[in-house]
Design a protein around this motif. Sequence first.
Motif, PDB file in Angstrom:
ATOM      1  N   LYS A 210       0.815  -1.211   0.000  1.00  0.00           N
ATOM      2  CA  LYS A 210       0.000   0.000   0.000  1.00  0.00           C
ATOM      3  C   LYS A 210       0.852   1.266   0.000  1.00  0.00           C
ATOM      4  O   LYS A 210       0.331   2.373  -0.162  1.00  0.00           O
ATOM      5  CB  LYS A 210      -0.924   0.013   1.222  1.00  0.00           C
ATOM      6  CG  LYS A 210      -1.902  -1.151   1.272  1.00  0.00           C
ATOM      7  CD  LYS A 210      -2.714  -1.122   2.556  1.00  0.00           C
ATOM      8  CE  LYS A 210      -3.649  -2.321   2.644  1.00  0.00           C
ATOM      9  NZ  LYS A 210      -4.401  -2.339   3.939  1.00  0.00           N
ATOM     10  N   VAL A 211       2.161   1.079   0.196  1.00  0.00           N
ATOM     11  CA  VAL A 211       3.053   2.234   0.232  1.00  0.00           C
ATOM     12  C   VAL A 211       3.197   2.813  -1.171  1.00  0.00           C
ATOM     13  O   VAL A 211       3.565   2.101  -2.109  1.00  0.00           O
ATOM     14  CB  VAL A 211       4.443   1.845   0.793  1.00  0.00           C
ATOM     15  CG1 VAL A 211       5.368   3.060   0.783  1.00  0.00           C
ATOM     16  CG2 VAL A 211       4.314   1.281   2.202  1.00  0.00           C
ATOM     17  N   GLN A 212       2.915   4.097  -1.301  1.00  0.00           N
ATOM     18  CA  GLN A 212       2.997   4.778  -2.591  1.00  0.00           C
ATOM     19  C   GLN A 212       4.298   5.570  -2.667  1.00  0.00           C
ATOM     20  O   GLN A 212       4.469   6.574  -1.968  1.00  0.00           O
ATOM     21  CB  GLN A 212       1.792   5.714  -2.780  1.00  0.00           C
ATOM     22  CG  GLN A 212       0.445   5.023  -2.742  1.00  0.00           C
ATOM     23  CD  GLN A 212       0.252   4.045  -3.891  1.00  0.00           C
ATOM     24  OE1 GLN A 212       0.736   4.256  -5.006  1.00  0.00           O
ATOM     25  NE2 GLN A 212      -0.470   2.950  -3.617  1.00  0.00           N
ATOM     26  N   ILE A 213       5.207   5.094  -3.480  1.00  0.00           N
ATOM     27  CA  ILE A 213       6.501   5.752  -3.625  1.00  0.00           C
ATOM     28  C   ILE A 213       7.021   5.522  -5.030  1.00  0.00           C
ATOM     29  O   ILE A 213       6.775   4.458  -5.621  1.00  0.00           O
ATOM     30  CB  ILE A 213       7.519   5.221  -2.580  1.00  0.00           C
ATOM     31  CG1 ILE A 213       8.765   6.106  -2.516  1.00  0.00           C
ATOM     32  CG2 ILE A 213       7.878   3.781  -2.858  1.00  0.00           C
ATOM     33  CD1 ILE A 213       8.553   7.399  -1.806  1.00  0.00           C
ATOM     34  N   ASP A 214       7.692   6.491  -5.590  1.00  0.00           N
ATOM     35  CA  ASP A 214       8.306   6.341  -6.907  1.00  0.00           C
ATOM     36  C   ASP A 214       9.357   5.229  -6.821  1.00  0.00           C
ATOM     37  O   ASP A 214      10.268   5.308  -5.988  1.00  0.00           O
ATOM     38  CB  ASP A 214       8.966   7.663  -7.316  1.00  0.00           C
ATOM     39  CG  ASP A 214       9.581   7.620  -8.710  1.00  0.00           C
ATOM     40  OD1 ASP A 214       9.734   6.507  -9.273  1.00  0.00           O
ATOM     41  OD2 ASP A 214       9.897   8.698  -9.243  1.00  0.00           O
ATOM     42  N   PRO A 215       9.254   4.193  -7.654  1.00  0.00           N
ATOM     43  CA  PRO A 215      10.228   3.096  -7.603  1.00  0.00           C
ATOM     44  C   PRO A 215      11.671   3.555  -7.792  1.00  0.00           C
ATOM     45  O   PRO A 215      12.604   2.866  -7.359  1.00  0.00           O
ATOM     46  CB  PRO A 215       9.790   2.185  -8.760  1.00  0.00           C
ATOM     47  CG  PRO A 215       8.332   2.463  -8.920  1.00  0.00           C
ATOM     48  CD  PRO A 215       8.187   3.929  -8.645  1.00  0.00           C
ATOM     49  N   LYS A 216      11.859   4.719  -8.416  1.00  0.00           N
ATOM     50  CA  LYS A 216      13.210   5.235  -8.656  1.00  0.00           C
ATOM     51  C   LYS A 216      13.683   6.163  -7.542  1.00  0.00           C
ATOM     52  O   LYS A 216      14.803   6.682  -7.595  1.00  0.00           O
ATOM     53  CB  LYS A 216      13.246   5.997  -9.991  1.00  0.00           C
ATOM     54  CG  LYS A 216      12.831   5.185 -11.211  1.00  0.00           C
ATOM     55  CD  LYS A 216      13.811   4.083 -11.533  1.00  0.00           C
ATOM     56  CE  LYS A 216      13.440   3.354 -12.829  1.00  0.00           C
ATOM     57  NZ  LYS A 216      14.360   2.243 -13.116  1.00  0.00           N
ATOM     58  N   GLU A 217      12.837   6.394  -6.547  1.00  0.00           N
ATOM     59  CA  GLU A 217      13.192   7.302  -5.445  1.00  0.00           C
ATOM     60  C   GLU A 217      14.456   6.823  -4.739  1.00  0.00           C
ATOM     61  O   GLU A 217      14.599   5.649  -4.411  1.00  0.00           O
ATOM     62  CB  GLU A 217      12.042   7.376  -4.445  1.00  0.00           C
ATOM     63  CG  GLU A 217      12.299   8.304  -3.272  1.00  0.00           C
ATOM     64  CD  GLU A 217      12.543   9.734  -3.719  1.00  0.00           C
ATOM     65  OE1 GLU A 217      13.681  10.235  -3.483  1.00  0.00           O
ATOM     66  OE2 GLU A 217      11.619  10.335  -4.307  1.00  0.00           O
ATOM     67  N   LYS A 218      15.378   7.755  -4.492  1.00  0.00           N
ATOM     68  CA  LYS A 218      16.631   7.397  -3.837  1.00  0.00           C
ATOM     69  C   LYS A 218      16.795   8.031  -2.461  1.00  0.00           C
ATOM     70  O   LYS A 218      17.772   7.750  -1.759  1.00  0.00           O
ATOM     71  CB  LYS A 218      17.813   7.770  -4.732  1.00  0.00           C
ATOM     72  CG  LYS A 218      17.846   6.977  -6.034  1.00  0.00           C
ATOM     73  CD  LYS A 218      19.069   7.302  -6.872  1.00  0.00           C
ATOM     74  CE  LYS A 218      19.089   6.466  -8.157  1.00  0.00           C
ATOM     75  NZ  LYS A 218      20.272   6.771  -8.992  1.00  0.00           N
ATOM     76  N   SER A 219      15.845   8.868  -2.086  1.00  0.00           N
ATOM     77  CA  SER A 219      15.909   9.504  -0.778  1.00  0.00           C
ATOM     78  C   SER A 219      15.344   8.553   0.275  1.00  0.00           C
ATOM     79  O   SER A 219      14.146   8.277   0.302  1.00  0.00           O
ATOM     80  CB  SER A 219      15.114  10.812  -0.767  1.00  0.00           C
ATOM     81  OG  SER A 219      14.954  11.287   0.548  1.00  0.00           O
ATOM     82  N   ASN A 220      16.216   8.067   1.147  1.00  0.00           N
ATOM     83  CA  ASN A 220      15.761   7.157   2.194  1.00  0.00           C
ATOM     84  C   ASN A 220      14.781   7.839   3.144  1.00  0.00           C
ATOM     85  O   ASN A 220      13.886   7.195   3.697  1.00  0.00           O
ATOM     86  CB  ASN A 220      16.960   6.619   2.984  1.00  0.00           C
ATOM     87  CG  ASN A 220      17.796   5.660   2.163  1.00  0.00           C
ATOM     88  OD1 ASN A 220      17.387   5.211   1.102  1.00  0.00           O
ATOM     89  ND2 ASN A 220      18.980   5.338   2.668  1.00  0.00           N
ATOM     90  N   GLU A 221      14.958   9.141   3.323  1.00  0.00           N
ATOM     91  CA  GLU A 221      14.053   9.882   4.197  1.00  0.00           C
ATOM     92  C   GLU A 221      12.628   9.866   3.633  1.00  0.00           C
ATOM     93  O   GLU A 221      11.662   9.653   4.368  1.00  0.00           O
ATOM     94  CB  GLU A 221      14.534  11.335   4.369  1.00  0.00           C
ATOM     95  CG  GLU A 221      15.799  11.493   5.211  1.00  0.00           C
ATOM     96  CD  GLU A 221      17.065  11.178   4.440  1.00  0.00           C
ATOM     97  OE1 GLU A 221      16.985  10.940   3.204  1.00  0.00           O
ATOM     98  OE2 GLU A 221      18.141  11.156   5.073  1.00  0.00           O
ATOM     99  N   LYS A 222      12.495  10.089   2.328  1.00  0.00           N
ATOM    100  CA  LYS A 222      11.170  10.074   1.701  1.00  0.00           C
ATOM    101  C   LYS A 222      10.561   8.674   1.733  1.00  0.00           C
ATOM    102  O   LYS A 222       9.368   8.509   1.979  1.00  0.00           O
ATOM    103  CB  LYS A 222      11.270  10.573   0.247  1.00  0.00           C
ATOM    104  CG  LYS A 222      11.539  12.060   0.112  1.00  0.00           C
ATOM    105  CD  LYS A 222      11.530  12.475  -1.356  1.00  0.00           C
ATOM    106  CE  LYS A 222      11.777  13.972  -1.502  1.00  0.00           C
ATOM    107  NZ  LYS A 222      11.781  14.393  -2.940  1.00  0.00           N
ATOM    108  N   ILE A 223      11.390   7.671   1.465  1.00  0.00           N
ATOM    109  CA  ILE A 223      10.904   6.285   1.468  1.00  0.00           C
ATOM    110  C   ILE A 223      10.388   5.917   2.856  1.00  0.00           C
ATOM    111  O   ILE A 223       9.289   5.367   3.003  1.00  0.00           O
ATOM    112  CB  ILE A 223      12.025   5.322   1.040  1.00  0.00           C
ATOM    113  CG1 ILE A 223      12.430   5.584  -0.419  1.00  0.00           C
ATOM    114  CG2 ILE A 223      11.588   3.864   1.215  1.00  0.00           C
ATOM    115  CD1 ILE A 223      13.697   4.871  -0.849  1.00  0.00           C
TER     116      ILE A 223
END
Length: 273
Positions: free
Chosen positions: A199-212
């Motif tokens: 259910k977690v919505q995050i860009d698969p290419k996201e590299k910011s651990n804080e955002k993840i």
Amino acid sequence: MLKLLAITLTLSSLLGANASSEKVEKFLKDTFAANPNIKSINVKVTNVTEVKGYEDWNAYYVELDAMLKKEKRQVVQKMVWFSDGNFVTKELFDLNSGKNMSDLVSLPFKSEHYKKENLIYGNPNAKHKVAIFSDPLCPFCRTFVPEAIEYMKKEPNKFAIYYYHFPLDSLHPAAVELVKAAIALELQGKKDVVLNLYKVQIDPKEKSNEKILAEFNKVMNSNIKLSDLLSKEVSEHLKNDLELADALMVNGTPTMFFDGVMDKTKNRYKEAK
């Protein structure tokens, strides 16, 4: 690199009757060693299985360990070869049905692979054991895996569901930190982590651990910190899952094993009695 070299082999070369692991190893080692780009090579047959419905043929699971001359680097690669005792080939098709023999074979999921830490639902002594390798940011996984788990978790004495994290870091780099957070939360005793992970919505290419982590904690109502992802327990769990995937030659998600056999239809759980 070795995948490119492999296509230079003759795909139907005479072995002689009564092929054995040793003969397959020797044949492949001699053939690969003739390639001028290879400095040295070791070939090991790690497993042999029958090709279902084709009793004359066996699948040989081979690990190649080669040292390349120009790049001066080591390459380790796993592959499957087929032999009927007279011929050996990398690919084998049934001319009548069009079946690819690679679709009919898989390495067995052994009893020791069903570990307590991977059991997410069901009784370990349930009638059927299902093992799922998945990446929570894989588009197909996001629809298939939660649906399959929801279906099976309703019958804990019928299905024991074992889940193995297999983030595809080259495609979905964010999945690596996401599954680390999931493991960390499970180690804290939280339930239903895997189901909610999808259910977690995050860009698969996201590299910011804080955002993840922010998105993860929002969905899970948790407080996992970056330091939690670095724990020895988290690293060991993910390492074990990835090593098992490699040993079983799992190369895509989702991959499902039903009662020890890879289920390429992914539907056997629906047909189970």
